[in-house]
Write an enzyme that holds these catalytic residues in place. Sequence first.
Site, PDB file in Angstrom:
ATOM      1  N   GLY A  72       0.823  -1.204   0.000  1.00  0.00           N
ATOM      2  CA  GLY A  72       0.000   0.000   0.000  1.00  0.00           C
ATOM      3  C   GLY A  72       0.853   1.248   0.000  1.00  0.00           C
ATOM      4  O   GLY A  72       2.046   1.209   0.303  1.00  0.00           O
ATOM      5  N   GLN A 123       2.488  10.322   1.685  1.00  0.00           N
ATOM      6  CA  GLN A 123       3.848   9.761   1.772  1.00  0.00           C
ATOM      7  C   GLN A 123       4.764  10.325   0.691  1.00  0.00           C
ATOM      8  O   GLN A 123       5.983  10.245   0.809  1.00  0.00           O
ATOM      9  CB  GLN A 123       3.813   8.227   1.662  1.00  0.00           C
ATOM     10  CG  GLN A 123       3.280   7.546   2.911  1.00  0.00           C
ATOM     11  CD  GLN A 123       3.310   6.035   2.768  1.00  0.00           C
ATOM     12  OE1 GLN A 123       2.428   5.461   2.131  1.00  0.00           O
ATOM     13  NE2 GLN A 123       4.312   5.395   3.342  1.00  0.00           N
ATOM     14  N   CYS A 182       6.857   0.393   7.121  1.00  0.00           N
ATOM     15  CA  CYS A 182       6.340   1.513   6.334  1.00  0.00           C
ATOM     16  C   CYS A 182       7.442   2.046   5.430  1.00  0.00           C
ATOM     17  O   CYS A 182       8.595   2.131   5.842  1.00  0.00           O
ATOM     18  CB  CYS A 182       5.876   2.606   7.303  1.00  0.00           C
ATOM     19  SG  CYS A 182       5.068   3.983   6.505  1.00  0.00           S
ATOM     20  N   LEU A 183       7.060   2.418   4.205  1.00  0.00           N
ATOM     21  CA  LEU A 183       8.027   3.028   3.285  1.00  0.00           C
ATOM     22  C   LEU A 183       8.618   4.298   3.891  1.00  0.00           C
ATOM     23  O   LEU A 183       9.751   4.659   3.599  1.00  0.00           O
ATOM     24  CB  LEU A 183       7.343   3.378   1.957  1.00  0.00           C
ATOM     25  CG  LEU A 183       6.827   2.196   1.131  1.00  0.00           C
ATOM     26  CD1 LEU A 183       5.995   2.706  -0.039  1.00  0.00           C
ATOM     27  CD2 LEU A 183       7.977   1.338   0.649  1.00  0.00           C
ATOM     28  N   HIS A 211      -3.841   1.022   7.794  1.00  0.00           N
ATOM     29  CA  HIS A 211      -2.499   1.626   7.816  1.00  0.00           C
ATOM     30  C   HIS A 211      -2.453   2.845   6.889  1.00  0.00           C
ATOM     31  O   HIS A 211      -1.944   3.902   7.261  1.00  0.00           O
ATOM     32  CB  HIS A 211      -1.469   0.566   7.386  1.00  0.00           C
ATOM     33  CG  HIS A 211      -0.052   1.049   7.314  1.00  0.00           C
ATOM     34  ND1 HIS A 211       0.940   0.594   8.167  1.00  0.00           N
ATOM     35  CD2 HIS A 211       0.546   1.942   6.484  1.00  0.00           C
ATOM     36  CE1 HIS A 211       2.083   1.203   7.857  1.00  0.00           C
ATOM     37  NE2 HIS A 211       1.879   2.018   6.831  1.00  0.00           N
ATOM     38  N   GLU A 212      -3.025   2.693   5.691  1.00  0.00           N
ATOM     39  CA  GLU A 212      -2.961   3.790   4.711  1.00  0.00           C
ATOM     40  C   GLU A 212      -3.874   4.957   5.097  1.00  0.00           C
ATOM     41  O   GLU A 212      -3.505   6.122   4.932  1.00  0.00           O
ATOM     42  CB  GLU A 212      -3.321   3.278   3.307  1.00  0.00           C
ATOM     43  CG  GLU A 212      -2.423   2.173   2.754  1.00  0.00           C
ATOM     44  CD  GLU A 212      -0.932   2.456   2.885  1.00  0.00           C
ATOM     45  OE1 GLU A 212      -0.541   3.642   2.901  1.00  0.00           O
ATOM     46  OE2 GLU A 212      -0.150   1.495   2.986  1.00  0.00           O
ATOM     47  N   HIS A 247      -2.308   7.347   7.388  1.00  0.00           N
ATOM     48  CA  HIS A 247      -1.451   8.358   6.744  1.00  0.00           C
ATOM     49  C   HIS A 247      -2.255   9.601   6.375  1.00  0.00           C
ATOM     50  O   HIS A 247      -1.770  10.729   6.495  1.00  0.00           O
ATOM     51  CB  HIS A 247      -0.814   7.793   5.470  1.00  0.00           C
ATOM     52  CG  HIS A 247       0.390   6.930   5.712  1.00  0.00           C
ATOM     53  ND1 HIS A 247       1.534   7.396   6.331  1.00  0.00           N
ATOM     54  CD2 HIS A 247       0.641   5.628   5.416  1.00  0.00           C
ATOM     55  CE1 HIS A 247       2.435   6.419   6.398  1.00  0.00           C
ATOM     56  NE2 HIS A 247       1.917   5.327   5.859  1.00  0.00           N
TER      57      HIS A 247
END
Lengths: 169, 173
Positions: free
Chosen positions: A47, A52, A97-98, A139-140, A143
Amino acid sequence: MPVLEILEYPDERLKQVSTPVEHFDADFQRFVDDLEETRLAGPGAVGIAAPQVGRFQRVVIVDVSKMRKPVSNHGHLVLVNPEITDWDGHAMGREGCLSVPDYTGNVIRAERIHLSAQDRHGAPIEFDMEGFEARAVQHEIDHLDGRLFLDRVVSRRSDVFRRKVYKKS
Amino acid sequence: MNDWIMLTVVGADRPGIVAALTERLFEAGAHLGEASMMRLGSSFTIMLMVKSEAPPGTLAGLLEPLARDMNLRIHVDPVEGGLHRHLEPDVRITVHGADRVGIVARVTGTLAEAGLNILDLESDVGGSVAHPIYIMVIEGQARHGIRALEQVVEPLRREGIEVVVHAVDTLIG
């Protein structure tokens, strides 16, 4: 399509709350393609969320359909203005996470969710989701609200006494 | 040059041990790395990576007054290693059962033979004094696959030890 630069913690911008998408125009379509390109360039990311890459609009991409061990899923999803309207149960899972390199931790998320959103062209969509896919969406969406999984990390000890055990009393 | 030190601290638990220790290390110009700190029994235990320009002997000397004041046993050992060397677990194993001699050796021996590399283990004894129960949570890497671990825990269950193997799929998002 360019791969966009990922903001990394402790970049303050990751705390910013994103605003709803209103225009589903050509510029937005190009951005969604770039966001997907960026997700695919990351190390096995299922994702990605617009903030981000420094665009503070409520759009995320989730795709858990290509896991080594298959999980329940709705394929490749672009979710615009997503909202969780119902949830049930909770489970612990490991997340990374990225935007947070070299750290993973255990996080408790709802096991099942009902999701309302729009697709990339603005048409309303709805899903019942569970497990890994529901976790990825939560999770997304975090953000979009300026939250990272770091805000929710728990000790593994929390998992020892599952609800089953509590119910005995 | 690798100048990481593993600092081991054990003492009767009381408020302020971590604060006093880290303040002393800060004054000494030391950097802190990864750590595990917890109360075990009525002791407080610390394993702490410390990077310091002072040689281990000097650091031990600097901590000597603190050890005396708070009645702590402190070991200072130079170690290989450093930060950013995490290994990702792909399996979590929860174990519980009536506490009895040899339970840890039995479980971990069986799992090691089936390819488990333990990255992290926490265990506790709960229940009552008359009927203690043993609880253990292990995170690790299943080098021969999760199936291999699932197969070997079956006999353990027949011995009355509850062992559950959970796959850990880390979500990156």
